[in-house]
Design an enzyme around this catalytic site. Structure first.
Site, short mmCIF file in Angstrom:
data_model
loop_
_atom_site.label_atom_id
_atom_site.label_comp_id
_atom_site.label_asym_id
_atom_site.label_seq_id
_atom_site.Cartn_x
_atom_site.Cartn_y
_atom_site.Cartn_z
N SER A 182 3.75 -23.59 2.55
CA SER A 182 3.63 -22.17 2.98
C SER A 182 3.22 -20.97 1.73
O SER A 182 3.81 -21.31 0.69
CB SER A 182 4.96 -21.34 3.21
OG SER A 182 5.15 -21.56 4.75
N ASP A 208 2.85 -11.70 7.55
CA ASP A 208 3.44 -12.59 6.79
C ASP A 208 2.91 -12.69 5.42
O ASP A 208 2.77 -13.88 4.98
CB ASP A 208 3.61 -13.91 7.49
CG ASP A 208 4.24 -14.96 7.08
OD1 ASP A 208 5.27 -14.66 6.19
OD2 ASP A 208 4.37 -16.09 7.01
N HIS A 254 7.32 -14.93 4.47
CA HIS A 254 8.88 -15.71 4.77
C HIS A 254 9.42 -16.65 3.59
O HIS A 254 10.39 -17.02 3.85
CB HIS A 254 8.66 -16.31 6.03
CG HIS A 254 7.62 -17.63 5.86
ND1 HIS A 254 6.32 -17.56 6.32
CD2 HIS A 254 7.96 -18.90 5.73
CE1 HIS A 254 5.86 -18.91 6.18
NE2 HIS A 254 6.62 -19.58 5.44
#
Length: 486
Positions: free
Chosen positions: A232, A155, A125
């Site tokens: 992230s 992911d 993402h």
């Protein structure tokens, strides 16, 4: 209400964003060994005079191998009801007046260097849909990055920069983590580079239902180390300075950290990285069953005597499970000799294998324990390697959509742009990774060969442009014009 959010930060919208040895993943079919560099383990944990755990050495070892990932997404959008791209082709400026202007969206996240020659793992993402990816090292050097491959199901994404002698974070075994163990989260929250926070492992094998892909695998490490937008793709590190997870999500009521964070364990990451490096796509092994966790309600309804394992609700026809004798109502308790207590743990174990691999499965049928050997299959129902197809003319890798994906998107045909080459025609036209091509010059396409035939036909007619109709994975309709001479 508590919200679960991915933690890749974005500027446009709020989006949750001593010796040397090797950690090797081996392809059982080709015998090719994919290497993730790993140094011999060193214990960095000590205790200061106050009796507190000293994590300074582990932190110092980690920060240099964690990078800042910056992205740009550029698109041109229009409503098909109001715009005909062929007007632009035939009428030039008159048609162009109907175009929406290009839009840029900037994002920010983190990544972890896995090899000294520039392979970097991050979250899908963080880079999803990006036209431009830049990596900034802890020593402030900047590099343009190529997306080697992505996997929405876990992911994860693999990047490559052209560099040598880079600092590497050792890869540890996430299976060895224990609840209550100290860990560090290293990343770039709010564009604050080289940020280190500490916490403990709160739980393992968490399924938090945050991924939206068809074959998602969620078996997160839950910690109370503080992470925020921008973390992230950053590192979750144990007290030995080893990578044990990739930070991906937070549980929050505000969009910022307020209690728990979640990381993808290296048990999943290592296999995904190996596949992306070798094939450009993940070789997903499937049992071919629908499974669910056992709770008090299900146990009462199905008159089950156990509360642990994965309950088989449905077995797919001609699936690996059906051929191995597994039936609906069975409870899977062990995969390849490892006990599984939940759906997440079962998915984690299966995700470590490739189609064609044989795994032992122990299950309960009523009060009887049974075992079987399963030959895992791929999404097409066979054991062949799935490879992406590249259309070099356009500078892109196009992947056919399976029936399940077509049904989900409400389409009868289409191709996914799974990788865009920097500087290629698709890149210059602003076409992002993840875009779904439906029609090219008003012709439905199902394969890269269809696109190549259209290009060949245009060349014979001395025409110079492709008009591409399609949509983003969100369903938003988007068109692009590609100049074949550009």
């Amino acid at each position: 209400m508590k919200h679960l959010k991915l933690i890749g930060g974005t500027l446009a919208v709020a989006a949750l964003s001593a010796g040397v040895s090797c950690f090797c993943i081996q392809n059982a079919k080709s015998q090719e060994t994919i290497v993730i560099e790993k140094q011999a383990p060193v214990q960095y944990t000590s205790y200061n005079n106050g009796g507190m755990v000293d994590l300074t050495q582990a932190a110092e070892t980690s920060v240099n191998a964690v990078v800042h990932v910056m992205t740009i997404i550029e698109t041109r959008q229009a409503n098909y009801n109001n715009y005909d791209p062929f007007l632009e082709f035939f009428f030039g400026e008159r048609g162009q007046q109907r175009q929406a202007p290009r839009q840029q969206q900037m994002g920010s996240g983190s990544g972890v260097i896995l090899s000294s020659d520039g392979y970097i793992v991050t979250n899908n993402h963080v880079v999803d849909g990006s036209n431009n990816v830049k990596v900034v090292l802890n020593d402030k050097r900047e590099f343009n990055a190529t997306i080697v491959g992505t996997d929405p199901n876990t992911d994860l994404a693999l990047l490559k920069i052209e560099a040598t002698d880079l600092p590497v974070l050792r890869v540890g075994n996430s299976d060895d983590l224990k609840v209550g163990e100290w860990v560090l989260a290293v990343g770039n929250p709010f564009n604050l580079t080289s940020t280190v926070t500490a916490g403990i492992v709160s739980a393992k094998a968490r399924n938090i239902n945050i991924l939206s892909s068809d074959m998602k695998i969620e078996s997160f490490i839950q910690t109370d180390a503080a992470v925020n937008p921008g973390n992230s793709g950053g590192a979750l590190v144990n007290t030995r300075g080893e990578l044990v997870g990739i930070n991906a999500a937070i549980a929050s009521q505000t969009g910022s950290y307020s209690g728990y964070s979640f990381a993808i364990p290296t048990s999943i990451m290592s296999k995904v990285v190996a596949d992306l490096k070798e094939f450009g796509t993940v070789q997903r092994a499937l049992l071919g069953v629908k499974i669910q966790d056992i709770n008090a309600e299900l146990a009462k309804e199905k008159k089950l005597d156990v509360m642990e394992g994965a309950y088989v609700a449905e077995v797919g026809p001609k699936s690996a499970a059906e051929e191995a004798g597994i039936e609906a109502g069975d409870i899977i308790t062990h995969v390849n000799g490892n006990k599984v207590k939940s759906v997440a743990e079962t998915q984690d174990q299966i995700s470590r294998f490739r189609p064609g691999d044989k795994v032992s499965v122990i299950f309960l049928r009523g009060s009887k324990q049974k075992s079987t050997e399963v030959v895992l299959k791929n999404m097409n129902g066979d054991t062949e390697v799935i490879k992406q197809v590249s259309t070099n003319t356009l500078g892109a890798t196009l992947t056919p959509l399976n029936d399940q994906k077509l049904q989900q998107l409400g389409l009868t045909n289409g191709l996914e742009v799974s990788q865009v080459t920097r500087g290629g025609k698709f890149n210059r036209a602003g076409i992002p990774n993840g875009y779904i091509i439906v029609r090219v010059n008003n012709v439905a396409v199902n394969s890269s060969a269809d696109v190549d035939r259209i290009i060949s036909s245009l060349k014979k007619q001395d025409e110079q442009a492709l008009f591409i109709s399609g949509m983003m994975p969100t369903g938003k309709v988007v068109y692009f014009a590609v100049d074949l001479n550009n």
